[in-house]
Design a protein around this motif. Structure first.
Motif, PDB file in Angstrom:
ATOM      1  N   ASP A  54       4.666 -13.783 -38.653  1.00 16.47           N
ATOM      2  CA  ASP A  54       3.404 -14.442 -38.304  1.00 16.47           C
ATOM      3  C   ASP A  54       2.951 -15.503 -39.297  1.00 16.47           C
ATOM      4  O   ASP A  54       2.158 -16.383 -38.942  1.00 16.47           O
ATOM      5  CB  ASP A  54       2.291 -13.389 -38.187  1.00 16.47           C
ATOM      6  N   ILE A  55       3.413 -15.432 -40.556  1.00 15.52           N
ATOM      7  CA  ILE A  55       2.903 -16.324 -41.600  1.00 15.52           C
ATOM      8  C   ILE A  55       4.060 -17.149 -42.175  1.00 15.52           C
ATOM      9  O   ILE A  55       4.860 -16.647 -42.978  1.00 15.52           O
ATOM     10  CB  ILE A  55       2.220 -15.509 -42.724  1.00 15.52           C
ATOM     11  N   PRO A  56       4.164 -18.428 -41.800  1.00 15.10           N
ATOM     12  CA  PRO A  56       5.259 -19.267 -42.312  1.00 15.10           C
ATOM     13  C   PRO A  56       5.300 -19.355 -43.829  1.00 15.10           C
ATOM     14  O   PRO A  56       6.375 -19.536 -44.415  1.00 15.10           O
ATOM     15  CB  PRO A  56       4.945 -20.642 -41.687  1.00 15.10           C
ATOM     16  N   LEU A  57       4.157 -19.213 -44.481  1.00 20.14           N
ATOM     17  CA  LEU A  57       4.082 -19.305 -45.934  1.00 20.14           C
ATOM     18  C   LEU A  57       5.033 -18.322 -46.628  1.00 20.14           C
ATOM     19  O   LEU A  57       5.545 -18.615 -47.719  1.00 20.14           O
ATOM     20  CB  LEU A  57       2.630 -19.041 -46.370  1.00 20.14           C
ATOM     21  N   PHE A  58       5.270 -17.162 -45.990  1.00 15.49           N
ATOM     22  CA  PHE A  58       6.070 -16.116 -46.620  1.00 15.49           C
ATOM     23  C   PHE A  58       7.411 -15.888 -45.923  1.00 15.49           C
ATOM     24  O   PHE A  58       8.081 -14.896 -46.179  1.00 15.49           O
ATOM     25  CB  PHE A  58       5.295 -14.797 -46.643  1.00 15.49           C
ATOM     26  N   ARG A  59       7.790 -16.795 -45.060  1.00 14.47           N
ATOM     27  CA  ARG A  59       8.979 -16.564 -44.235  1.00 14.47           C
ATOM     28  C   ARG A  59      10.268 -16.506 -45.052  1.00 14.47           C
ATOM     29  O   ARG A  59      11.252 -15.853 -44.668  1.00 14.47           O
ATOM     30  CB  ARG A  59       9.074 -17.645 -43.168  1.00 14.47           C
ATOM     31  N   ASP A  60      10.286 -17.176 -46.190  1.00 11.31           N
ATOM     32  CA  ASP A  60      11.502 -17.214 -47.002  1.00 11.31           C
ATOM     33  C   ASP A  60      11.613 -16.041 -47.977  1.00 11.31           C
ATOM     34  O   ASP A  60      12.619 -15.934 -48.692  1.00 11.31           O
ATOM     35  CB  ASP A  60      11.564 -18.526 -47.792  1.00 11.31           C
ATOM     36  N   CYS A  61      10.616 -15.183 -48.023  1.00 15.27           N
ATOM     37  CA  CYS A  61      10.668 -14.013 -48.913  1.00 15.27           C
ATOM     38  C   CYS A  61      11.563 -12.944 -48.284  1.00 15.27           C
ATOM     39  O   CYS A  61      11.292 -12.481 -47.167  1.00 15.27           O
ATOM     40  CB  CYS A  61       9.266 -13.456 -49.153  1.00 15.27           C
ATOM     41  N   GLU A  62      12.621 -12.563 -48.983  1.00 10.79           N
ATOM     42  CA  GLU A  62      13.575 -11.597 -48.443  1.00 10.79           C
ATOM     43  C   GLU A  62      13.110 -10.159 -48.626  1.00 10.79           C
ATOM     44  O   GLU A  62      13.451  -9.288 -47.833  1.00 10.79           O
ATOM     45  CB  GLU A  62      14.938 -11.786 -49.119  1.00 10.79           C
ATOM     46  N   ARG A  63      12.341  -9.916 -49.682  1.00 10.60           N
ATOM     47  CA  ARG A  63      11.861  -8.568 -49.968  1.00 10.60           C
ATOM     48  C   ARG A  63      10.358  -8.603 -50.197  1.00 10.60           C
ATOM     49  O   ARG A  63       9.803  -9.617 -50.589  1.00 10.60           O
ATOM     50  CB  ARG A  63      12.544  -7.995 -51.215  1.00 10.60           C
ATOM     51  N   PHE A  64       9.721  -7.479 -49.950  1.00  9.68           N
ATOM     52  CA  PHE A  64       8.287  -7.396 -50.195  1.00  9.68           C
ATOM     53  C   PHE A  64       7.971  -7.733 -51.651  1.00  9.68           C
ATOM     54  O   PHE A  64       6.984  -8.415 -51.941  1.00  9.68           O
ATOM     55  CB  PHE A  64       7.777  -5.990 -49.850  1.00  9.68           C
ATOM     56  N   GLU A  65       8.822  -7.282 -52.571  1.00  8.83           N
ATOM     57  CA  GLU A  65       8.591  -7.513 -53.996  1.00  8.83           C
ATOM     58  C   GLU A  65       8.685  -8.976 -54.374  1.00  8.83           C
ATOM     59  O   GLU A  65       8.253  -9.376 -55.466  1.00  8.83           O
ATOM     60  CB  GLU A  65       9.600  -6.711 -54.827  1.00  8.83           C
ATOM     61  N   ASP A  66       9.249  -9.819 -53.494  1.00  7.63           N
ATOM     62  CA  ASP A  66       9.343 -11.255 -53.773  1.00  7.63           C
ATOM     63  C   ASP A  66       8.042 -11.990 -53.473  1.00  7.63           C
ATOM     64  O   ASP A  66       7.899 -13.166 -53.847  1.00  7.63           O
ATOM     65  CB  ASP A  66      10.475 -11.882 -52.949  1.00  7.63           C
ATOM     66  N   LEU A  67       7.137 -11.337 -52.780  1.00  7.83           N
ATOM     67  CA  LEU A  67       5.863 -11.977 -52.456  1.00  7.83           C
ATOM     68  C   LEU A  67       5.067 -12.228 -53.731  1.00  7.83           C
ATOM     69  O   LEU A  67       5.106 -11.425 -54.670  1.00  7.83           O
ATOM     70  CB  LEU A  67       5.041 -11.089 -51.516  1.00  7.83           C
ATOM     71  N   HIS A  78      -5.098 -21.020 -50.114  1.00  9.14           N
ATOM     72  CA  HIS A  78      -4.227 -20.861 -48.937  1.00  9.14           C
ATOM     73  C   HIS A  78      -4.949 -20.120 -47.810  1.00  9.14           C
ATOM     74  O   HIS A  78      -4.308 -19.439 -47.006  1.00  9.14           O
ATOM     75  CB  HIS A  78      -2.955 -20.099 -49.320  1.00  9.14           C
ATOM     76  N   HIS A  79      -6.228 -20.296 -47.751  1.00 13.32           N
ATOM     77  CA  HIS A  79      -7.049 -19.475 -46.852  1.00 13.32           C
ATOM     78  C   HIS A  79      -6.569 -19.525 -45.409  1.00 13.32           C
ATOM     79  O   HIS A  79      -6.332 -18.490 -44.775  1.00 13.32           O
ATOM     80  CB  HIS A  79      -8.511 -19.930 -46.949  1.00 13.32           C
ATOM     81  N   GLU A  80      -6.421 -20.704 -44.865  1.00 13.80           N
ATOM     82  CA  GLU A  80      -6.049 -20.822 -43.459  1.00 13.80           C
ATOM     83  C   GLU A  80      -4.601 -20.405 -43.220  1.00 13.80           C
ATOM     84  O   GLU A  80      -4.271 -19.888 -42.150  1.00 13.80           O
ATOM     85  CB  GLU A  80      -6.283 -22.258 -42.977  1.00 13.80           C
ATOM     86  N   ALA A  81      -3.746 -20.612 -44.198  1.00 11.41           N
ATOM     87  CA  ALA A  81      -2.335 -20.242 -44.041  1.00 11.41           C
ATOM     88  C   ALA A  81      -2.138 -18.735 -43.995  1.00 11.41           C
ATOM     89  O   ALA A  81      -1.108 -18.262 -43.501  1.00 11.41           O
ATOM     90  CB  ALA A  81      -1.515 -20.839 -45.179  1.00 11.41           C
ATOM     91  N   LEU A  82      -3.113 -17.971 -44.505  1.00 13.76           N
ATOM     92  CA  LEU A  82      -3.002 -16.517 -44.520  1.00 13.76           C
ATOM     93  C   LEU A  82      -3.544 -15.867 -43.249  1.00 13.76           C
ATOM     94  O   LEU A  82      -3.322 -14.677 -43.018  1.00 13.76           O
ATOM     95  CB  LEU A  82      -3.746 -15.954 -45.731  1.00 13.76           C
ATOM     96  N   ARG A  83      -4.253 -16.611 -42.437  1.00 16.01           N
ATOM     97  CA  ARG A  83      -4.803 -16.052 -41.200  1.00 16.01           C
ATOM     98  C   ARG A  83      -3.705 -15.867 -40.157  1.00 16.01           C
ATOM     99  O   ARG A  83      -2.790 -16.680 -40.029  1.00 16.01           O
ATOM    100  CB  ARG A  83      -5.908 -16.945 -40.642  1.00 16.01           C
ATOM    101  N   ASN A  84      -3.807 -14.797 -39.396  1.00 17.02           N
ATOM    102  CA  ASN A  84      -2.828 -14.482 -38.357  1.00 17.02           C
ATOM    103  C   ASN A  84      -3.314 -15.064 -37.035  1.00 17.02           C
ATOM    104  O   ASN A  84      -4.179 -14.483 -36.370  1.00 17.02           O
ATOM    105  CB  ASN A  84      -2.638 -12.966 -38.248  1.00 17.02           C
ATOM    106  N   ARG A  85      -2.757 -16.192 -36.659  1.00 16.54           N
ATOM    107  CA  ARG A  85      -3.190 -16.857 -35.423  1.00 16.54           C
ATOM    108  C   ARG A  85      -2.703 -16.129 -34.172  1.00 16.54           C
ATOM    109  O   ARG A  85      -3.162 -16.415 -33.066  1.00 16.54           O
ATOM    110  CB  ARG A  85      -2.673 -18.295 -35.413  1.00 16.54           C
TER     111      ARG A  85
END
Length: 423
Positions: A54-67, A78-85
């Motif tokens: 749902d969030i392109p900002l984090f699409r390249d993170c392979e693991r949760f720990e990479d966030l 990054h307010h608007e980028a974190l919203r789930n449209r």
């Protein structure tokens, strides 16, 4: 357990499912630690998959720990980028300030709100509360929301509110009398406000008799001395509750009162090497806030509680001790008053209050304003503060450097010596 109809009605009106979740939590709290951990890992995996989808900002993170770890600056940037449209449910806009005075707007959905109330009811039940009984809040805007809808919900819940923004001796006499006469079963509110009322009662000649079964303190660290004073004044057990709603954190003291049980069905919690609590609200589908830095320092226990609950224990919450601002005349104002006064002004990015016995300075960090606009903006805030607190001088400054404590932290309210104010 049969639930009062009024709570089903509240759930229906709000679009929440707090009572169903409360039933789940009553059972889950006695699961083994290993079963709770396995359930949390499954929910975290599902959350992470949905986050990447749902969030392109984090699409390249392979693991949760990479966030990345999200602090207030990251969230605001990054307010608007974190919203789930893609989220189609009811969305609630929330605003929080915290100890830094930098407000953060976030959005939450029905499931997260359901967990908030279910966790709160679970904490109240430990203190003897039963759904449908009268509750009194001693609080400000953070707990006692405004508006006709919230007022209607409070009436259905049999909640009454005493303002922590007015803690004069006369008003505290009124509060003590109400606790004696109005049939409340639970007192809930800020630890410092309840403690201040307790000390006032004790100074008036000793404890009072009430119909309360227990007291639950929240919002601030409660010391054992504070607990002792509160129990001496009101004659019922006092429990602590800790929460950070934007991070999905809800924790409560059980009957053993040897730590705070963390509700892991709602959140995935991490404690960094420096003790900072980082948490992910697994139930918030409206806005993804993974690895949210709560700004709090905690010590986890690792013990198994004698009560039999499997929820992990927080031994101690540090870094959340706020206080009243007390002027030279003895008038007291809870810190939440300033949050309530300033937080909805969209021109204000953040603020700091610095004061001594004679002077209060309100430092506002704002959008660019002319000198005339600054003067017009400052006047109502100065007047409102002057209506409640006595200082020889109250004035606003704009966009001046903040005073930072020795530990490097910026706090939004600081008491300073007169020499520091003039130097």
């Amino acid at each position: 357990m049969k639930q009062p109809f009024r709570y089903r009605l509240i759930d229906a009106l709000r679009g929440t499912a707090a009572l169903d979740l409360l039933d789940d939590l009553r059972e889950q709290q006695y699961w083994s630690a290993s079963r709770l951990q396995a359930s949390n890992e499954t929910r975290l995996a599902d959350y992470f998959a949905e986050l990447r989808r749902d969030i392109p900002l984090f699409r390249d993170c392979e693991r949760f720990e990479d966030l990345p770890i999200l602090d207030k600056h990251f969230i605001n940037t990054h307010h608007e980028a974190l919203r789930n449209r893609n989220y189609q449910g009811r969305v609630l806009r929330k605003k929080t300030g915290g100890s830094t005075g930098e407000p953060t707007i976030y959005y939450t959905g029905a499931q997260s709100q359901s967990y908030l109330w279910a966790g709160l009811f679970l904490a109240w039940e430990v203190a003897g509360y039963r759904l449908g009984e009268k509750v009194v809040y001693l609080a400000g805007s953070a707990l006692a929301r405004q508006g006709w809808q919230q007022s209607a919900f409070y009436r259905l819940m049999r909640v009454e509110v005493m303002s922590a923004f007015d803690m004069s001796r006369e008003r505290m006499d009124d509060y003590a009398l109400a606790l004696q006469q109005r049939g409340y079963r639970l007192l809930y509110g800020y630890a410092s406000a309840i403690h201040r009322l307790a000390v006032h009662v004790l100074q008036r000649g000793g404890g009072i008799q009430t119909t309360m079964r227990g007291i639950v303190c929240t919002g601030e660290t409660m010391t054992e001395q504070m607990r002792h004073d509160i129990e001496q004044a009101f004659g019922v057990p006092c429990f602590g509750q800790y929460g950070c709603n934007d991070a999905g954190v809800s924790a409560f003291e059980c009957e053993a009162r040897q730590g705070y049980h963390l509700l892991t069905p709602r959140c995935h919690a991490e404690v960094l090497d420096d003790g900072r609590l980082v948490s992910t609200d697994l139930s918030n589908q409206a806005m993804y806030l993974p690895r949210h830095d709560t700004g709090d320092l905690v010590k986890m226990s690792g013990r198994t509680c004698s009560c039999g609950r499997g929820f992990p224990l927080i031994d101690e919450v540090m870094g959340r001790q706020y206080d009243f601002l007390i002027d030279a005349a003895g008038n007291a104002m809870h810190y939440q008053f300033f949050m309530f006064l300033l937080r909805e002004d969209r021109r204000i990015h953040s603020f700091q209050i610095v004061y001594d016995d004679e002077t209060l300075v309100l430092n506002l960090h704002t959008v660019p304003l002319s000198a005339a606009e600054q003067a017009a903006m400052a006047r109502p805030y100065v007047d409102r503060i002057a209506a409640s607190l006595v200082f020889d001088e109250i004035h606003c400054v704009f966009n001046q450097p903040y005073i930072v404590q020795a530990n490097g932290k910026h706090r939004f309210m600081l008491r300073r010596s007169p020499s520091a104010m003039t130097g």
